[in-house]
Design a protein around this motif. Structure first.
Motif, PDB file in Angstrom:
ATOM      1  N   LYS A 102       0.816  -1.217   0.000  1.00 36.85           N
ATOM      2  CA  LYS A 102       0.000   0.000   0.000  1.00 36.85           C
ATOM      3  C   LYS A 102       0.847   1.264   0.000  1.00 36.85           C
ATOM      4  N   PHE A 103       1.956   1.217   0.729  1.00 44.15           N
ATOM      5  CA  PHE A 103       2.770   2.426   0.918  1.00 44.15           C
ATOM      6  C   PHE A 103       4.215   2.163   0.469  1.00 44.15           C
ATOM      7  N   LYS A 104       4.375   1.908  -0.822  1.00 42.27           N
ATOM      8  CA  LYS A 104       5.697   1.591  -1.359  1.00 42.27           C
ATOM      9  C   LYS A 104       6.665   2.768  -1.254  1.00 42.27           C
ATOM     10  N   GLY A 105       6.119   3.950  -1.342  1.00 39.49           N
ATOM     11  CA  GLY A 105       6.982   5.125  -1.376  1.00 39.49           C
ATOM     12  C   GLY A 105       7.431   5.641  -0.030  1.00 39.49           C
ATOM     13  N   ASP A 106       6.981   5.023   1.056  1.00 37.37           N
ATOM     14  CA  ASP A 106       7.332   5.505   2.395  1.00 37.37           C
ATOM     15  C   ASP A 106       8.667   4.901   2.832  1.00 37.37           C
ATOM     16  N   ILE A 107       9.707   5.722   2.832  1.00 39.61           N
ATOM     17  CA  ILE A 107      11.052   5.252   3.176  1.00 39.61           C
ATOM     18  C   ILE A 107      11.134   4.811   4.634  1.00 39.61           C
ATOM     19  N   SER A 108      10.415   5.508   5.502  1.00 44.11           N
ATOM     20  CA  SER A 108      10.491   5.195   6.940  1.00 44.11           C
ATOM     21  C   SER A 108      10.019   3.769   7.223  1.00 44.11           C
ATOM     22  N   ILE A 109       9.004   3.311   6.499  1.00 45.77           N
ATOM     23  CA  ILE A 109       8.507   1.938   6.708  1.00 45.77           C
ATOM     24  C   ILE A 109       9.545   0.931   6.221  1.00 45.77           C
ATOM     25  N   TRP A 110      10.176   1.221   5.089  1.00 46.75           N
ATOM     26  CA  TRP A 110      11.233   0.329   4.591  1.00 46.75           C
ATOM     27  C   TRP A 110      12.367   0.210   5.609  1.00 46.75           C
ATOM     28  N   LEU A 111      12.735   1.333   6.200  1.00 39.81           N
ATOM     29  CA  LEU A 111      13.825   1.321   7.183  1.00 39.81           C
ATOM     30  C   LEU A 111      13.437   0.524   8.429  1.00 39.81           C
ATOM     31  N   GLN A 112      12.183   0.660   8.866  1.00 46.13           N
ATOM     32  CA  GLN A 112      11.703  -0.132  10.010  1.00 46.13           C
ATOM     33  C   GLN A 112      11.710  -1.621   9.673  1.00 46.13           C
ATOM     34  N   TYR A 113      11.288  -1.939   8.462  1.00 45.27           N
ATOM     35  CA  TYR A 113      11.252  -3.328   8.000  1.00 45.27           C
ATOM     36  C   TYR A 113      12.667  -3.922   7.992  1.00 45.27           C
ATOM     37  N   ILE A 114      13.627  -3.162   7.474  1.00 39.68           N
ATOM     38  CA  ILE A 114      15.026  -3.609   7.429  1.00 39.68           C
ATOM     39  C   ILE A 114      15.566  -3.809   8.840  1.00 39.68           C
ATOM     40  N   ASP A 115      15.269  -2.877   9.715  1.00 39.85           N
ATOM     41  CA  ASP A 115      15.753  -2.959  11.093  1.00 39.85           C
ATOM     42  C   ASP A 115      15.190  -4.192  11.803  1.00 39.85           C
ATOM     43  N   PHE A 116      13.904  -4.459  11.578  1.00 40.89           N
ATOM     44  CA  PHE A 116      13.281  -5.639  12.198  1.00 40.89           C
ATOM     45  C   PHE A 116      13.914  -6.924  11.669  1.00 40.89           C
ATOM     46  N   ALA A 117      14.162  -6.979  10.363  1.00 41.26           N
ATOM     47  CA  ALA A 117      14.776  -8.177   9.778  1.00 41.26           C
ATOM     48  C   ALA A 117      16.191  -8.392  10.321  1.00 41.26           C
ATOM     49  N   LYS A 118      16.943  -7.301  10.521  1.00 44.99           N
ATOM     50  CA  LYS A 118      18.293  -7.419  11.083  1.00 44.99           C
ATOM     51  C   LYS A 118      18.255  -7.967  12.502  1.00 44.99           C
ATOM     52  N   LYS A 119      17.349  -7.441  13.305  1.00 48.21           N
ATOM     53  CA  LYS A 119      17.260  -7.871  14.698  1.00 48.21           C
ATOM     54  C   LYS A 119      16.879  -9.337  14.811  1.00 48.21           C
ATOM     55  N   ASN A 120      16.120  -9.837  13.848  1.00 51.22           N
ATOM     56  CA  ASN A 120      15.677 -11.227  13.892  1.00 51.22           C
ATOM     57  C   ASN A 120      16.608 -12.161  13.121  1.00 51.22           C
ATOM     58  N   GLY A 121      17.678 -11.614  12.560  1.00 51.78           N
ATOM     59  CA  GLY A 121      18.644 -12.449  11.857  1.00 51.78           C
ATOM     60  C   GLY A 121      18.099 -13.103  10.609  1.00 51.78           C
ATOM     61  N   ALA A 122      17.135 -12.462   9.960  1.00 49.22           N
ATOM     62  CA  ALA A 122      16.525 -13.025   8.751  1.00 49.22           C
ATOM     63  C   ALA A 122      17.379 -12.662   7.543  1.00 49.22           C
ATOM     64  N   THR A 123      18.456 -13.388   7.322  1.00 48.36           N
ATOM     65  CA  THR A 123      19.430 -13.038   6.285  1.00 48.36           C
ATOM     66  C   THR A 123      18.836 -13.129   4.888  1.00 48.36           C
ATOM     67  N   ARG A 124      18.158 -14.225   4.582  1.00 48.79           N
ATOM     68  CA  ARG A 124      17.571 -14.387   3.246  1.00 48.79           C
ATOM     69  C   ARG A 124      16.511 -13.332   2.993  1.00 48.79           C
ATOM     70  N   THR A 125      15.655 -13.128   3.980  1.00 51.07           N
ATOM     71  CA  THR A 125      14.594 -12.127   3.831  1.00 51.07           C
ATOM     72  C   THR A 125      15.183 -10.741   3.650  1.00 51.07           C
ATOM     73  N   LEU A 126      16.251 -10.453   4.360  1.00 51.32           N
ATOM     74  CA  LEU A 126      16.875  -9.137   4.284  1.00 51.32           C
ATOM     75  C   LEU A 126      17.423  -8.876   2.887  1.00 51.32           C
ATOM     76  N   GLY A 127      18.002  -9.893   2.274  1.00 49.47           N
ATOM     77  CA  GLY A 127      18.487  -9.731   0.907  1.00 49.47           C
ATOM     78  C   GLY A 127      17.365  -9.386  -0.054  1.00 49.47           C
TER      79      GLY A 127
END
Length: 706
Positions: A102-127
């Motif tokens: 829905k909100f592809k253009g929102d950079i802040s959500i992408w950054l939150q998503y990346i941060d969550f993936a890093k904290k959970n060690g989701a390497t494949r998902t992060l790529g």
């Protein structure tokens, strides 16, 4: 919509059963979780979904997962993982995916998503996340840098990190930060390799590397068990005479084969040795980093800050230094050649001898002499900016060093700079301020003696630069540290001039209000004189044009503050009667702003809300405040709160009816009014702030203000 929500609810059944069986959540808690999730899912399925709904759902799931982990950690007996251990993070990832559809253009959500993936060690998902984010936002430098940093720091994949930054630069050629980060990446890589080689002893010295790799015959015998030697005579006893010819043939064949192997080994070791030598390895020598630098300055040739950024990155490494001296020299030479007329560039080149050493290192003293020589050479052109930079840099070094001889050297050098500038009649606002600040902060004389010298410099500076607000304020603050007789003799004349030239300066008005209140306190001015001065100040500030641009943002603050200071002074001297006389007088002359009326309301409330006269005055002031902005919901709510607290229900109903017609969103206002009745509404300050006026000035205050 309902079918989709029901499908999501049914998918949770195995997870909920597992949580209940393990005893992590009770049945009541599980029912509450299901109900809350269902509520969130319906919110996401609205025709126009809101970003806030997704974020609230994510926050709820994160808090729930954190609680589950805490309770799970207490269950020492059961350590086997099951579906409930994976379902929480999986659901959060799923919500993020739906949100970003829905909100592809929102950079802040992408950054939150990346941060969550890093904290959970989701390497494949992060790529995959980085790939999608870069595809959708190819011009966003932060995404490229984060992706490259992840590849290098987490995956130790320097090749992938290089490729990402190269692609980023190809798409964003003029983005300075990308060039800097690629340059930094190469230097970090070199520094890491060099540090590892030092630990392994590979780069102990070039001779040692060559000896170890090129001469295989040399062995460290100290760490080996020595076997007894065998002489030629003992060896000959084992040989039989009848097969002497056969042994000779074998020796000749082995000798030929040994020569071939030795040549092959020597060639291999020479190749390895050459590759392992830092000086001959293009990567470790910094060639790639310098290619990045050269291409960067070719693409962005006119930016000094861009060029300086490379130098700052190179100098940020302590040990081991990834760039060799000749490479750093190339950066300095490019700055000196391309920005030879820019004072900041010339100062940077002159500082090189100092920047190469720390304050406590041996070469620092020699570097000072070279730097000073470079600055004096640059100042021969008579550029006032060079003198400013020279004085600034010497002052920085004076503050940094603790060695007394060096401090004395810098002190004399700074005095010489200002003296030379004065003799050559090279002056500027900044140079005067630096001079005064230096005099007040570093002189060994008494403050009274040095302050008079500083005031003489400031008088000359203000005469040459009457438009300078900083010089005028410095002059006023320095004078306020003098005796009362000297203040009264000079400050009125200075303020009369300053308020004509610097009418839109908040600091000048603040100093003036402080002077008036201090003069009344010290009985240098009568009450009538101070009141007349404040009235004139209010008249002047009222005529200022509105603050419709960012450059004139202080105008509204000046108008509100001057009348507010006047109001506070009247309340202190005459009480509520003086306040009433003031606002009635001002309302006849002009219409004050919302902040003034709300300040009057606050003073009236502090005095009394029980007396009929006070209630009448407060109601009148609220009406005037509403008249300044009839769409301001907070003013209505504050008025309604007062009426309800004092039991004026009928009047409150009338105000509520008026507000419903005036505000833009009646439903939202009604909701806020309900919160007010429940005691949840917090009344804002309306910009009414009690500014603490600085009544007394000492030496430290004067120095800090400059």
């Amino acid at each position: 919509m309902a079918d989709t929500v029901q499908f999501y609810m049914e998918e949770m059944i195995p997870e909920m059963r597992d949580l209940e069986q393990k005893g992590i959540f009770s049945k009541t808690e599980i029912k509450s979780i299901i109900k809350q999730r269902q509520k969130f899912e319906y919110a996401l399925k609205r025709r126009i979904s809101k970003k806030a709904d997704f974020l609230r759902y994510i926050e709820y799931e994160m808090n729930l997962e954190a609680l589950r982990k805490k309770r799970r950690a207490r269950m020492v007996s059961d350590t086997k993982k099951s579906i409930s251990d994976y379902a929480g993070p999986r659901r959060i990832f799923f919500i993020y995916k739906r949100c970003l559809i829905k909100f592809k253009g929102d950079i802040s959500i992408w950054l939150q998503y990346i941060d969550f993936a890093k904290k959970n060690g989701a390497t494949r998902t992060l790529g995959k996340i980085f790939a999608q984010a870069i595809q959708l936002h190819p011009t966003n430098e932060k995404m490229w840098i984060l992706a490259a940093a992840w590849e290098w720091e987490e995956n130790a994949n320097i090749v992938a990190a290089r490729v990402l930054l190269q692609r980023a630069i190809r798409l964003n050629t003029t983005t300075e930060n990308l060039w800097h980060e690629y340059f930094r990446l190469e230097l970090v890589y070199i520094a890491k390799i060099l540090a590892r080689r030092q630990v392994l002893g590979i780069d102990a010295s070039n001779k040692e590397v060559e000896d170890d790799l090129m001469e295989d015959d040399e062995v460290d015998t100290d760490n080996m068990i020595k076997l007894p030697g065998v002489t030629g005579e003992e060896y000959s006893e084992f040989l039989k005479e009848d097969d002497a010819k056969e042994e000779e043939s074998k020796k000749s064949s082995k000798a030929k084969q040994g020569k071939k192997e030795k040549k092959k080994r020597e060639a291999l070791t020479e190749e390895k040795a050459e590759a392992l030598q830092t000086e001959k390895n293009p990567v470790l020598r910094g060639d790639i980093a310098m290619i990045v630098f050269r291409n960067g300055i070719e693409t962005i040739p006119a930016s000094f800050s861009f060029r300086k950024g490379f130098l700052d990155i190179a100098n940020s490494f302590i040990k081991p230094k990834p760039l060799k001296e000749d490479s750093i020299q190339e950066i300095y030479e490019s700055i000196e050649q391309d920005f030879k007329d820019l004072p900041e560039a010339r100062a940077l080149v002159a500082r090189r001898a100092i920047d190469a050493f720390k304050v406590d290192e041996e070469g620092y003293a020699m570097g000072i002499a070279e730097t000073v020589k470079g600055f004096w050479a640059a100042c021969e052109s008579g550029d006032v900016k060079m003198f400013e930079l020279f004085a600034q840099n010497m002052t920085w070094e004076y503050r940094k060093t603790k060695e007394e001889n060096l401090k004395l050297y810098f002190s004399k050098m700074i005095d010489r700079i200002f003296s030379t500038a004065n003799k050559k009649k090279i002056h500027s606002e900044a140079l005067y301020l630096l001079h005064v600040n230096w005099m007040l902060s570093s002189s060994t004389q008494s403050f009274d003696a040095i302050s008079k010298k500083a005031l003489a410099v400031l008088d000359k500076a203000v005469a040459e630069h009457p438009e300078s607000t900083a010089l005028t304020i410095q002059q006023i603050r320095l004078l306020r540290s003098f005796s009362r007789s000297e203040q009264i003799a000079r400050l009125p004349e200075i303020f009369a001039r300053a308020l004509k030239i610097h009418t839109e300066s908040f600091e000048v008005w603040r100093e003036y209000a402080t002077f008036l209140r201090t003069a009344y306190r010290e009985e240098d001015m009568t009450k009538e004189q101070v009141e007349e001065a404040f009235l004139e100040a209010v008249r002047i500030t009222t005529t200022l044009l509105p603050d419709v641009t960012e450059e004139r943002a202080d105008i509204g603050l000046i108008k509100q503050s001057v009348s507010g200071w006047f109001l506070d002074w009247m309340y202190e001297t005459e009480g509520i009667d003086g306040v009433r006389r003031l606002y009635q007088s001002l309302m006849k002359r002009s219409l004050p702003d919302l902040g003034f009326f709300m300040a009057c309301v606050q003073l009236e409330k502090e005095n009394s809300v029980d007396q009929p006269e006070s209630r009448k005055a407060i109601a009148m002031l609220y009406e005037k405040a509403i008249h300044t902005n009839e769409k301001n919901e907070d003013t209505y709510l504050s008025f309604l709160k007062f009426l309800n607290e004092t039991g004026q229900i009928e009047a409150a109903n009338k105000v509520m009816w008026r507000a419903g017609k005036a505000v833009e969103n009646n439903d939202a206002f009604s909701q806020r009014y309900s919160e007010l009745l429940e005691g949840q509404w917090v009344e804002p300050s309306f910009g009414v702030t009690k500014l603490e006026l600085d009544m007394d000035v000492d030496a430290e205050d004067v120095t800090m203000s400059s």
